[in-house]
Motif scaffolding. Structure first.
Motif, mmCIF file in Angstrom:
data_model
loop_
_atom_site.group_PDB
_atom_site.id
_atom_site.type_symbol
_atom_site.label_atom_id
_atom_site.label_comp_id
_atom_site.label_asym_id
_atom_site.label_seq_id
_atom_site.Cartn_x
_atom_site.Cartn_y
_atom_site.Cartn_z
ATOM 1 N N THR A 131 0.829 -1.196 0.000
ATOM 2 C CA THR A 131 0.000 0.000 0.000
ATOM 3 C C THR A 131 0.866 1.249 0.000
ATOM 4 O O THR A 131 1.901 1.300 0.667
ATOM 5 C CB THR A 131 -0.941 0.035 1.217
ATOM 6 N N ARG A 170 -2.580 1.452 -5.204
ATOM 7 C CA ARG A 170 -2.177 0.642 -4.057
ATOM 8 C C ARG A 170 -2.628 1.304 -2.754
ATOM 9 O O ARG A 170 -1.959 1.212 -1.725
ATOM 10 C CB ARG A 170 -0.665 0.428 -4.062
ATOM 11 N N ARG A 172 -5.241 -3.149 -1.695
ATOM 12 C CA ARG A 172 -4.870 -3.379 -3.085
ATOM 13 C C ARG A 172 -3.370 -3.603 -3.224
ATOM 14 O O ARG A 172 -2.574 -2.951 -2.560
ATOM 15 C CB ARG A 172 -5.293 -2.179 -3.938
ATOM 16 N N TYR A 173 -3.013 -4.525 -4.110
ATOM 17 C CA TYR A 173 -1.612 -4.729 -4.486
ATOM 18 C C TYR A 173 -1.585 -5.346 -5.877
ATOM 19 O O TYR A 173 -2.504 -6.058 -6.275
ATOM 20 C CB TYR A 173 -0.881 -5.613 -3.479
ATOM 21 N N ARG A 174 -0.517 -5.032 -6.623
ATOM 22 C CA ARG A 174 -0.430 -5.463 -8.015
ATOM 23 C C ARG A 174 -1.761 -5.174 -8.705
ATOM 24 O O ARG A 174 -2.248 -4.054 -8.695
ATOM 25 C CB ARG A 174 -0.041 -6.939 -8.087
#
Length: 369
Positions: A69, A192, A208-210
Motif C-alpha cells: 500500500t 495501491r 490493493r496490491y499489483r
C-alpha cells in the motif's frame, strides 16, 4: 530421524526444508487438497530475513516483493478520507519484505528437497508415543511410526489437541473476528491505496496490491460457537455482523466475500502454552504460539521456529534437551509478537464512535506538516 510434519502452511514447509536439508527423512501431511494460499500478503522481517537467506530462498522472496500500500486511509461513511494511518502504528521494524502469501507458499514448495514426501488430503487422527517412537493413524486409515512428530497445523492444531488437550484450554480470544476475501471489482491498475471504514466495533476495508484487491473485515464479538471447517457458517456469521450496513462499499464487499470459495475467516485469538513439546511431539508456528494476524509476524515466527528447531536437533542427541533449547530461543520472539498484537484491536476496531474519532484525531495530529 524419520519425522512427520502435520500441516503444509509456512511453518510446516519451512520445517520440511530445514529438516530434510539436515539429513532427516521428512513426510508432510496436509488436510486440504492443495496449498493454503488465501489471505492477505505476509511479511518476512527482522531475524527471519537472515533465516530465509540460510534456507536459500531469500533471493526468490525478494524477487516477489510488493508494495502492499502506498497509503492506508480511514474513510467516513461516504468514503471521504478522514485520517491516514501512521506507519509507526503498525510497524516497529524497518527491515521488512512483504510479498503475496501465494508467492511465498509456492517458493517454499519449490524449495522442498526431493526426498520430502508431501501428501495432500491427509491428516493425523491418533497419536501414540511409547517413548521410542510415535505411532500415527491417519484419517485415511493408513498407519505409520515416526521418531518425531512436528505439529505445524496452525491455530486449530489437531496435533496439539491430541497431545496437550482441548483448544479452549490454550486459547485467548482477543474479542475480534476477521474475514479476508478476493474483491476483484475493487482492483484498479496502479492503485495501491488501502481504504478502511470503521463503524463502532466493526471494520470493512479494501486492500490493493499489483492488480488484485482484497475485501477485509473485522468485527468485535465474544467467542462464537461454530464449526471452523464450515464455510457456509463463516459466511453467515460475517453477513450477520454487517447486517443493515449500507454505508460506503460495504454491501458490495460483503457480496464478494460471499462469492469467494476460499474466504478466510477466523477469530483473532492467541495460543498460550506452558511448553511446546511433550515426549517425541513438538509444536511450531501458530500451533505453538499464535500471535494473531494483528501482529504481522506469524510468517517470520514460522521461519525462525523451524530453523531454530532444526539447529537444536542437530546440537543435541537428547530430544528433551533439543526441544527445551528450541523453546528457550524461540519463546522471547513469540511473546514479543503476542504483546505487540494486543494494541492492534483498539487501533483497528474502536468500540464506539467517540473512540473512532479520538483515533482519527490522534492520527491526523501525528502527520508531518
Amino acid at each position: 530421524m524419520k519425522i512427520l510434519i502435520s500441516g503444509a502452511g509456512a511453518a510446516g514447509l519451512c520445517a520440511a526444508i530445514d529438516l530434510a536439508q539436515a539429513g532427516h527423512t521428512v513426510e508432510v501431511v496436509e488436510r486440504a487438497n492443495h496449498l493454503r494460499v488465501n489471505g492477505s500478503p505476509i511479511d518476512v522481517r527482522g531475524a527471519a530475513i537472515e533465516t530465509a537467506r540460510g534456507m536459500g530462498i531469500l533471493d526468490a522472496v525478494s524477487e516477489h516483493r510488493i508494495t502492499m500500500t502506498e497509503q492506508t486511509m480511514f474513510v467516513d461513511r461516504t468514503g471521504a478520507p478522514v485520517a491516514p494511518l501512521v506507519t509507526q502504528e503498525i510497524n516497529d521494524t524497518p527491515d521488512d519484505i512483504e510479498l503475496p502469501r501465494e508467492d511465498l507458499m509456492n517458493i517454499l514448495r519449490q524449495a522442498l528437497p526431493g526426498q520430502v514426501d508431501l501428501r495432500f488430503g491427509e491428516s493425523v487422527a491418533t497419536l501414540a508415543d511409547d517413548g521410542d517412537q510415535v505411532a500415527v493413524t491417519f484419517a485415511s486409515g493408513r498407519e505409520a511410526a515416526y521418531d518425531i512428530v512436528v505439529g505445524a497445523d496452525g491455530v486449530h492444531s489437531a496435533v496439539r489437541r491430541l497431545v496437550f488437550g482441548p483448544e479452549r484450554e490454550f486459547t485467548e480470544h482477543l474479542g475480534v473476528y476477521v474475514a479476508i476475501g478476493d474483491a476483484p471489482g475493487q482492483a484498479t491498475p496502479g492503485n495501491r491505496t488501502t481504504e478502511v471504514l470503521n463503524l463502532p466495533g466493526r471494520f470493512a476495508g479494501v486492500a490493493r496490491y499489483r492488480d488484485k484487491a482484497l475485501g477485509i473485515f473485522e468485527f468485535r464479538a465474544e467467542p462464537i460457537d461454530y464449526d471452523y471447517h464450515d464455510q457456509a457458517a463463516q459466511k453467515r456469521i460475517l453477513t450477520e455482523a454487517f447486517a443493515g450496513v449500507e454505508d460506503w462499499k460495504v454491501p458490495e464487499l460483503i457480496k464478494t466475500a460471499q462469492d469467494d470459495p476460499e474466504l478466510y475467516f477466523d477469530a483473532i485469538a492467541q495460543i498460550h502454552l506452558p511448553t511446546w513439546h511433550r515426549g517425541r511431539v513438538v509444536l511450531i508456528g501458530d500451533a505453538a504460539h499464535c500471535a494473531t494476524p494483528m501482529a504481522g509476524r506469524g510468517t517470520s515466527l514460522a521461519l525462525l521456529g523451524a530453523w531454530t528447531l532444526t539447529e537444536e536437533l542437530g546440537r543435541h542427541d537428547d530430544l528433551e534437551a533439543a526441544f527445551s533449547a528450541y523453546e528457550r530461543r524461540q519463546r522471547p520472539h513469540a511473546e514479543a509478537a503476542q504483546e505487540f498484537a494486543r494494541g492492534g484491536v483498539d487501533l483497528v476496531v474502536p468500540a464506539t464512535w467517540e473512540a473512532i474519532e479520538e483515533r482519527n484525531a490522534r492520527l491526523r495530529a501525528a502527520q508531518p506538516l
